[in-house]
Design a protein around this motif. Structure first.
Motif, PDB file in Angstrom:
ATOM      1  N   GLN A 277      -8.906 -14.458   0.926  1.00 52.55           N
ATOM      2  CA  GLN A 277      -7.537 -13.956   0.846  1.00 52.55           C
ATOM      3  C   GLN A 277      -6.920 -14.182  -0.533  1.00 52.55           C
ATOM      4  O   GLN A 277      -6.114 -13.372  -0.992  1.00 52.55           O
TER       5      GLN A 277
ATOM      6  N   ASN B 143      -4.759  -7.499  -0.769  1.00 54.73           N
ATOM      7  CA  ASN B 143      -4.285  -7.414   0.615  1.00 54.73           C
ATOM      8  C   ASN B 143      -4.681  -6.096   1.264  1.00 54.73           C
ATOM      9  O   ASN B 143      -4.507  -5.015   0.685  1.00 54.73           O
ATOM     10  N   GLY B 144      -5.200  -6.209   2.492  1.00 57.53           N
ATOM     11  CA  GLY B 144      -5.499  -5.023   3.291  1.00 57.53           C
ATOM     12  C   GLY B 144      -6.773  -4.293   2.919  1.00 57.53           C
ATOM     13  O   GLY B 144      -7.065  -3.231   3.488  1.00 57.53           O
ATOM     14  N   THR B 145      -7.579  -4.846   1.976  1.00 59.55           N
ATOM     15  CA  THR B 145      -8.780  -4.123   1.550  1.00 59.55           C
ATOM     16  C   THR B 145     -10.080  -4.762   2.049  1.00 59.55           C
ATOM     17  O   THR B 145     -11.138  -4.167   1.916  1.00 59.55           O
TER      18      THR B 145
ATOM     19  N   HIS C 229     -13.077  -5.821   4.309  1.00 65.27           N
ATOM     20  CA  HIS C 229     -13.779  -5.394   5.529  1.00 65.27           C
ATOM     21  C   HIS C 229     -14.958  -6.333   5.727  1.00 65.27           C
ATOM     22  O   HIS C 229     -15.892  -6.368   4.922  1.00 65.27           O
TER      23      HIS C 229
END
Length: 593
Positions: free
Chosen positions: A65, A70-72, A74
């Motif tokens: 993190q 952020n949000g990428t 997988h």
């Protein structure tokens, strides 16, 4: 900070061959300096003590993190587990240990793998979690790591490995050991595709992970004060004949000094540093630079100084150093340290940066002109310095980064220690490596180019030389001492050695003479750097983009034909010429008919 040995002894406990960290989730007092950690924003966000800088352990997911946008992210192979676990007679059982580690960390195994964007750069990433059985590598960890390398290879993604591991997963027996072979094989396939691998070592980094894929990285950085070494601390101390303080063996700082790490980077700077290296090693497509339109100027010497004066200017104490040229010519320069064998030699500066917006690799010799000692202190290259250069050459070749060499050295460190370190082999390997390097190369002699030290860094596609620079097989003083038994006659012999820029240009040893400010580069550092930068940019524009095989062949032919303007005579020709001369003499003595 407290003695690091006492600190690590406090943190580590020997409940098994896999060390576990006794690191409370929220300690009120810093282990290292006894500072109050309550209401400490640096500790809360980064788990770093604001007072002493001690880096506490971070769970793998939190590490990801901190680095991945952020949000990428997988995650890959999240639920991968072994169908059957070994049944060893230990208490608690291995299955119970695994269940406890999963409950404690929320992970299925000791590593998280996946893909994401780091500052907008698509990358693969893996992070070991020290809280899961000490971050040890068993069958599942080895499989997940190998699958990530294979995935990154298919997708052509750079990879970051965040390593924090305390020992071997001995509960899995010989199969645990074989994960070193598995992950190394996968990393080797990844490397063959010319993709960058960067390792971040955290506290602690030891054992199988450290001695396999983690140490195969192109760049290795470490967190400050982290415990780094193959053997766990207690085993290393037990096997050592002499008693050593931990600060002399197992710290990141010690490994940096010994050339095994490139950088030590504070946790809050890691994302920035990793992004910089990723952009340099896996650069994004750029538009062609207008520098290709630059025209090569016609050079004319401003003055014709005596040989003695040339020597004075080339060695002037105020002449710009390579470090000064780097700061002026290259942007966003990221230094790389060490030879990955024995140490660091400050005589050689190496790193990656940008020249007119293009990523390049840089090697530069740095000398202390005030030194009178014939060692590395005055810029002489040691085997360590030469191996550092080799490492950057290989990086440049792997990633097709143009290599720029800035040369200013009186020669080699010819001490007994240098001989013991393999000086001759280091020179030969570097000559061979550079002449066959699969990337455009430019060398610039910016002061004194002394003997084999200059040559092994200067076998480039384009060799440039400063107007008042010298390139010598041996120092004029040494040559005069051998031939005249008088080193004071250096100026007398300098012209015979053909060491000036004009001599080297006429002999086709160099391609271009770089002009200097009036009376020498020492009179105006800014102007000298500007003139050198312009020449480097122009020459790089001329050779960059050429087919690599053609470039290497041309380089080989260039150095093969040096000296071919001198006539060669075979022994049979000498004999024939002598016989013909004798026949002519005999005929002259015979009576004329």
């Amino acid at each position: 900070m407290k003695n690091l040995g006492e600190l690590v002894s406090f943190l580590l406990r020997s409940t098994s061959d896999t060390d576990e960290i006794s690191d409370p989730d929220d300690p009120a007092i810093c282990f290292a300096c006894d500072a109050d950690l309550s209401n400490n924003p640096t500790y809360e966000s980064l788990r770093v003590c604001l007072d002493c800088g001690f880096h506490y352990n971070l769970p793998a997911r939190e590490r990801i993190q901190l680095l991945i946008d952020n949000g990428t992210f997988h995650e890959t192979n999240r639920s991968l587990t072994a169908a059957q676990n070994p049944d060893l007679s230990e208490e608690p059982s291995y299955s119970e240990r695994l269940a406890h580690a999963r409950e404690k960390t929320g992970l299925s195994e000791a590593v998280i793998t996946g893909t994401g964007e780091l500052d907008g750069i698509r990358t693969a990433i893996l992070a070991l979690d020290l809280g899961f059985l000490g971050g040890s590598m068993g069958i599942v960890v080895g499989e997940k790591v190998s699958r990530l390398f294979e995935h990154a290879q298919r997708k052509k993604l750079p990879t970051i490995a965040i390593v924090s591991s305390g020992g071997a997963r001995i509960q899995e027996g010989i199969l645990s050991l074989m994960q070193m072979a598995k992950t190394t094989s996968a990393a080797k396939g990844f490397e063959a595709k010319g993709l960058p691998l960067i390792t971040v070592t955290a506290n602690p980094t030891t054992g199988q992970v450290f001695a396999s894929f983690a140490n195969l990285a192109d760049i290795i950085i470490a967190e400050p004060g982290s415990l780094v070494g193959f053997a766990p601390l207690r085993i290393a101390q037990r096997a050592s004949e002499e008693s050593k303080d931990l600060n002399e063996s197992h710290t990141a700082e010690t490994h940096l000094i010994r050339g095994n790490l490139d950088r030590i980077v504070h946790r809050d700077k890691q994302k920035q540093t990793l992004a910089a290296f990723l952009r340099l090693l896996a650069p994004q497509p750029k538009k062609k630079s207008s520098t290709e339109k630059l025209v090569r100027p016609n050079f004319a010497f401003q003055t014709t100084p005596t040989e003695g004066r040339r020597l004075e200017i080339a060695r002037h104490p105020n002449r710009p150093t390579s470090e000064q040229y780097i700061k002026t010519i290259f942007t966003y320069f990221e230094p790389i340290h060490g030879d990955r064998i024995s140490g660091i030699d400050p005589t050689l500066i190496a790193g990656l940066g940008y020249l007119a917006g293009k990523p390049v690799a840089v090697i530069a010799t740095q000398r202390n002109r005030q030194s009178t000692m014939p060692t590395s202190a005055d810029g002489r290259l040691s085997p360590t310095a030469i191996r550092q250069a080799q490492r950057i050459m290989r990086l440049a070749g792997k990633f097709r980064l143009p290599l720029i060499s800035l040369i200013d050295t009186p020669g080699l460190d010819q001490s007994l220690h240098a001989e013991e370190e393999g000086l001759g082999a280091a020179i030969a390997e570097t000559l061979s490596l550079m002449i066959g390097l699969s990337t455009p190369t430019i060398a610039a002699i910016v002061g004194e180019g002394g003997s084999e030290a200059a040559l092994c860094l200067g076998l480039a596609d384009r060799v440039l030389m400063h107007e008042f620079g010298i390139f010598s097989p041996v120092s004029p003083e040494s040559a005069a001492g051998v031939l005249y038994r008088d080193s004071e006659r250096a100026e007398d012999i300098a012209s015979s050695l053909k060491i000036t820029a004009s001599d080297c240009l006429n002999l086709e040893i160099i391609e271009e003479i770089v002009p200097e400010p009036a009376d020498g580069a020492h009179t105006n550092h800014t102007e000298a750097a500007s003139l050198l930068r312009e020449s480097l940019i122009r020459n790089l524009a001329e050779i960059d983009g050429s087919p690599i095989k053609r470039l290497v062949k041309a380089r080989e032919r260039k150095f093969r034909r040096i000296g071919n303007n001198i006539s060669f005579i075979r022994p049979d020709q000498i004999l024939r010429s002598g016989l013909e001369r004798q026949v002519r003499n005999i005929r002259k003595k015979l009576p004329q008919r």
